[in-house]
Design an enzyme around this catalytic site. Sequence first.
Site, PDB file in Angstrom:
ATOM      1  N   GLY A 121       0.835  -1.194   0.000  1.00  0.00           N
ATOM      2  CA  GLY A 121       0.000   0.000   0.000  1.00  0.00           C
ATOM      3  C   GLY A 121       0.869   1.243   0.000  1.00  0.00           C
ATOM      4  O   GLY A 121       1.988   1.241  -0.513  1.00  0.00           O
ATOM      5  N   GLU A 122       0.342   2.330   0.556  1.00  0.00           N
ATOM      6  CA  GLU A 122       1.035   3.613   0.666  1.00  0.00           C
ATOM      7  C   GLU A 122       1.189   4.324  -0.681  1.00  0.00           C
ATOM      8  O   GLU A 122       1.679   5.439  -0.748  1.00  0.00           O
ATOM      9  CB  GLU A 122       2.431   3.475   1.285  1.00  0.00           C
TER      10      GLU A 122
END
Length: 350
Positions: A316-317
């Site tokens: 993610g991120e």
Amino acid sequence: MFTIEAVSDQFDQQIQQRIDDKTKPLGALGRLESLALTIARVQGKETLEITRPTMLVFAGDHGIAASGVSIAPSEVTAQMLLNFARGGAAINVFCRQLGWELELIDCGILQPLEGLKPGDGGKEIVNCRLGAGTNPIHRQAAMTLGAVHQGFELAKGRVVHHHSLGCNLLGLGDMGIGNSSSAAALMAAMLGLEAGDCVGRGTGIDAATLKRKTMLVEQALVQHHDELTDTYNKLACLGGFEIVQMTGAILAAAELRMLVLIDGFIATAAALCAVDLMPACRDYLVFAHASAERGHQRMLQHLKAEPLLDLGMRLGEGSGAALALPLVQAAVNFYNDMASFAEAGVNKVV
């Protein structure tokens, strides 16, 4: 709320001819060639360019996290957002390396991080809060329909701001403990699948936690069955504040004819919602990577998307989207700068 024009295919033949006339065998640059075609169609210019690429990371907390669907408690959302602000996470490293602008957006974590400014040694966190975390989706609607529309407006404001600074490429990332549960529930509702086809291990949960997570997502789908009448209601019942705002950001970017690099499982759930609401926005989306999270491949297949990278990532991120930027730049640069057979005085390879 949005007016999106489908990308014209009027000049596809000319664009493809320009690509084919480069000093290479036909198709020898593989996926970079189709990527260049996509970018050229969107930009509609003789010379392509990527200007001020900007990564927007949307953070929000989820009520379902209190029921133990992750290896981490909800407090980690704020802790990681602070880590982003101080420059210590993977997304910071990749953005610094590759030349992304980075903006952090609090869509509704449990406790706001007050007072952090660039002068304190970190990045400011933009306040786009819709609340202090969503309601637990297996018991009640995540949020109101009003919150969905407010989230779209807040996201549009951020996109318009960056467009005014000269950005023509957005990357979308996320942070939120429990958000893979929400994304899986949305995937199931959007594609008509069972929870078990959509729920994955997220942060790396064990078999018992996976079973509980699947059960709670199935419970959410049953709980809201009669209300899942359209995409707005699906987002209200099952979504996360950050997923709602990513959906709005996609629509706003497409309205401004900006390219959007979609990250992994969470961002693709937002893309599913955006494309269902306004199918023309699909023309502006580039899918960065194939997440290792279960269900992502089926999302990509539904969207007829071929991701640029497959590195087994599930962080993610926006990390996968960040890493895809050099490929986008390579597609632009070969389209602009690579000689044609005629220019180079080389016999054309047939």
